[in-house]
Design a protein around this motif. Structure first.
Motif, PDB file in Angstrom:
ATOM      1  N   UNK A  60       0.876  -1.175   0.000  1.00  0.00           N
ATOM      2  CA  UNK A  60       0.000   0.000   0.000  1.00  0.00           C
ATOM      3  C   UNK A  60       0.914   1.227   0.000  1.00  0.00           C
ATOM      4  N   UNK A  61       1.478   1.521  -1.145  1.00  0.00           N
ATOM      5  CA  UNK A  61       2.606   2.449  -1.230  1.00  0.00           C
ATOM      6  C   UNK A  61       2.227   3.905  -1.008  1.00  0.00           C
ATOM      7  N   UNK A  62       0.945   4.250  -1.088  1.00  0.00           N
ATOM      8  CA  UNK A  62       0.563   5.644  -0.853  1.00  0.00           C
ATOM      9  C   UNK A  62       0.262   5.920   0.618  1.00  0.00           C
ATOM     10  N   UNK A  63       0.240   4.885   1.451  1.00  0.00           N
ATOM     11  CA  UNK A  63       0.012   5.065   2.885  1.00  0.00           C
ATOM     12  C   UNK A  63       1.361   5.169   3.597  1.00  0.00           C
ATOM     13  N   UNK A  64       1.890   6.363   3.676  1.00  0.00           N
ATOM     14  CA  UNK A  64       3.252   6.557   4.175  1.00  0.00           C
ATOM     15  C   UNK A  64       3.342   6.706   5.687  1.00  0.00           C
ATOM     16  N   UNK A  65       2.225   7.041   6.346  1.00  0.00           N
ATOM     17  CA  UNK A  65       2.322   7.262   7.783  1.00  0.00           C
ATOM     18  C   UNK A  65       2.304   5.930   8.534  1.00  0.00           C
ATOM     19  N   UNK A  66       2.853   5.952   9.727  1.00  0.00           N
ATOM     20  CA  UNK A  66       2.927   4.755  10.555  1.00  0.00           C
ATOM     21  C   UNK A  66       1.537   4.373  11.061  1.00  0.00           C
ATOM     22  N   UNK A  67       1.229   3.066  11.024  1.00  0.00           N
ATOM     23  CA  UNK A  67      -0.026   2.573  11.592  1.00  0.00           C
ATOM     24  C   UNK A  67       0.136   2.509  13.106  1.00  0.00           C
ATOM     25  N   UNK A  68      -0.625   3.327  13.830  1.00  0.00           N
ATOM     26  CA  UNK A  68      -0.428   3.445  15.273  1.00  0.00           C
ATOM     27  C   UNK A  68      -1.575   2.872  16.092  1.00  0.00           C
ATOM     28  N   UNK A  69      -2.679   2.496  15.442  1.00  0.00           N
ATOM     29  CA  UNK A  69      -3.845   2.027  16.187  1.00  0.00           C
ATOM     30  C   UNK A  69      -4.036   0.522  16.017  1.00  0.00           C
ATOM     31  N   UNK A  70      -4.429  -0.169  17.076  1.00  0.00           N
ATOM     32  CA  UNK A  70      -4.696  -1.602  16.955  1.00  0.00           C
ATOM     33  C   UNK A  70      -6.029  -1.911  16.290  1.00  0.00           C
ATOM     34  N   UNK A  71      -6.870  -0.885  16.106  1.00  0.00           N
ATOM     35  CA  UNK A  71      -8.175  -1.080  15.481  1.00  0.00           C
ATOM     36  C   UNK A  71      -8.335  -0.140  14.288  1.00  0.00           C
ATOM     37  N   UNK A  72      -9.207  -0.529  13.349  1.00  0.00           N
ATOM     38  CA  UNK A  72      -9.503   0.278  12.166  1.00  0.00           C
ATOM     39  C   UNK A  72     -11.014   0.251  11.933  1.00  0.00           C
ATOM     40  N   UNK A  73     -11.462   1.089  10.995  1.00  0.00           N
ATOM     41  CA  UNK A  73     -12.880   1.179  10.657  1.00  0.00           C
ATOM     42  C   UNK A  73     -13.082   0.693   9.219  1.00  0.00           C
TER      43      UNK A  73
END
Length: 223
Positions: A60-73
Motif C-alpha cells: 500500500x505504497x501511498x500510505x506513508x504514515x505509521x499505523x499506530x492504532x490496533x483497530x480500524x474502521x
C-alpha cells in the motif's frame, strides 16, 4: 529481512479512489505486471503459463504514515465500527502489505521491458510495487463453506449505472463494460449519501464524474 520490489503494476487507476476494494470483484479489469530490470530473466517465470491464477504480495505504497492504532474502521461496516487491524484487509497496518489473487490473461515478451504478465481482476493502482508472485493452487488455497466474519452479513447490492447523454459515446465498449462493473460497486465512502454531490474518479486517462441517488449511479461527464 530487507525486501525490494520485483515488479511494478500498470493499472488504469492513477489514484486510490475507485479501485475495487478486493481483487476479483471486477472480472474484466485488466492490468499488467512489469518486472524490474533485475528480474526480467524469463527463467524466473518458467512454468507459470500452466497456472490460471497467481497471488501477488504488494505494498500500500501511498500510505506513508505509521499505523499506530490496533483497530480500524472497515468500509464494509460503514466506517463507524472498529475491529482489530488483523481482522481486516485495511491498508492501515504495520507493514502495509497487500495480498491479491488475480487471473492470468496472457504472458507477453517485449524487447524493451522483457516478459510481462497481463492479469484480470486486480485491486492495485498504477505504479504499485510488487514484492512477490506465487501460483494459486486450488487444493491448498480454496476453502469452501467457511465463515467470513462481519463480511458475511454486510455485502452490499450493486448500483445501477447510467450515463448522461453523449457521455457513453466517448468510451469504447470495453471501457464502458469495465467502468460499469467498477462503478456498480459504489466507490464512495460508505457514509456518503448526498445525491447532489459530484464525485471525480480518474480512470484510464479520463476524469469520470458521477452522482449517486439511491441505488442509481449516473456518470454525468468525462474530462
Amino acid at each position: 529481512m530487507i525486501i525490494e520490489p520485483i515488479a511494478r503494476f500498470r493499472s488504469p487507476f492513477s489514484s486510490k479512489f475507485g479501485i475495487p476494494k478486493q481483487s476479483g470483484m471486477v472480472k474484466c479489469l485488466e492490468g499488467t505486471i512489469v518486472f524490474e530490470p533485475k528480474y526480467r530473466n524469463p527463467d524466473m517465470i518458467r512454468g507459470l503459463d500452466g497456472f490460471d491464477y497467481i497471488w501477488m504480495i504488494w505494498e500500500f505504497s501511498t500510505n506513508k504514515h505509521e499505523a499506530s492504532s490496533p483497530v480500524v474502521r472497515p468500509p464494509v461496516l460503514g466506517g463507524n465500527e472498529k475491529v482489530g487491524v488483523f481482522a481486516t484487509r485495511s491498508p492501515f497496518r504495520p507493514n502495509r502489505l497487500g495480498l491479491s489473487s488475480v487471473r492470468i490473461a496472457r504472458i507477453r515478451t517485449y524487447a524493451d521491458k522483457g516478459t510481462v504478465i497481463d492479469v484480470i481482476g486486480a485491486d492495485l493502482m498504477d505504479g504499485t510495487p510488487i514484492y512477490d508472485i506465487k501460483p494459486y493452487v486450488c487444493y491448498a488455497d480454496c476453502h469452501e463453506g467457511v465463515r467470513c466474519g462481519f463480511v458475511d452479513s454486510r455485502r452490499s447490492a450493486k448500483l445501477e449505472v447510467r450515463f448522461a447523454p453523449d457521455v457513453r459515446q466517448a468510451l469504447t465498449e470495453d471501457e464502458v463494460t469495465t467502468l460499469v462493473e467498477i462503478l456498480s460497486l459504489d466507490p464512495r465512502p460508505r457514509y456518503h449519501h448526498n445525491p447532489e454531490k459530484t464525485y471525480g474518479m480518474p480512470f484510464s486517462g479520463y476524469d469520470v464524474h458521477f452522482r449517486v441517488d439511491g441505488d442509481v449511479l449516473t456518470v454525468v461527464s468525462l474530462s
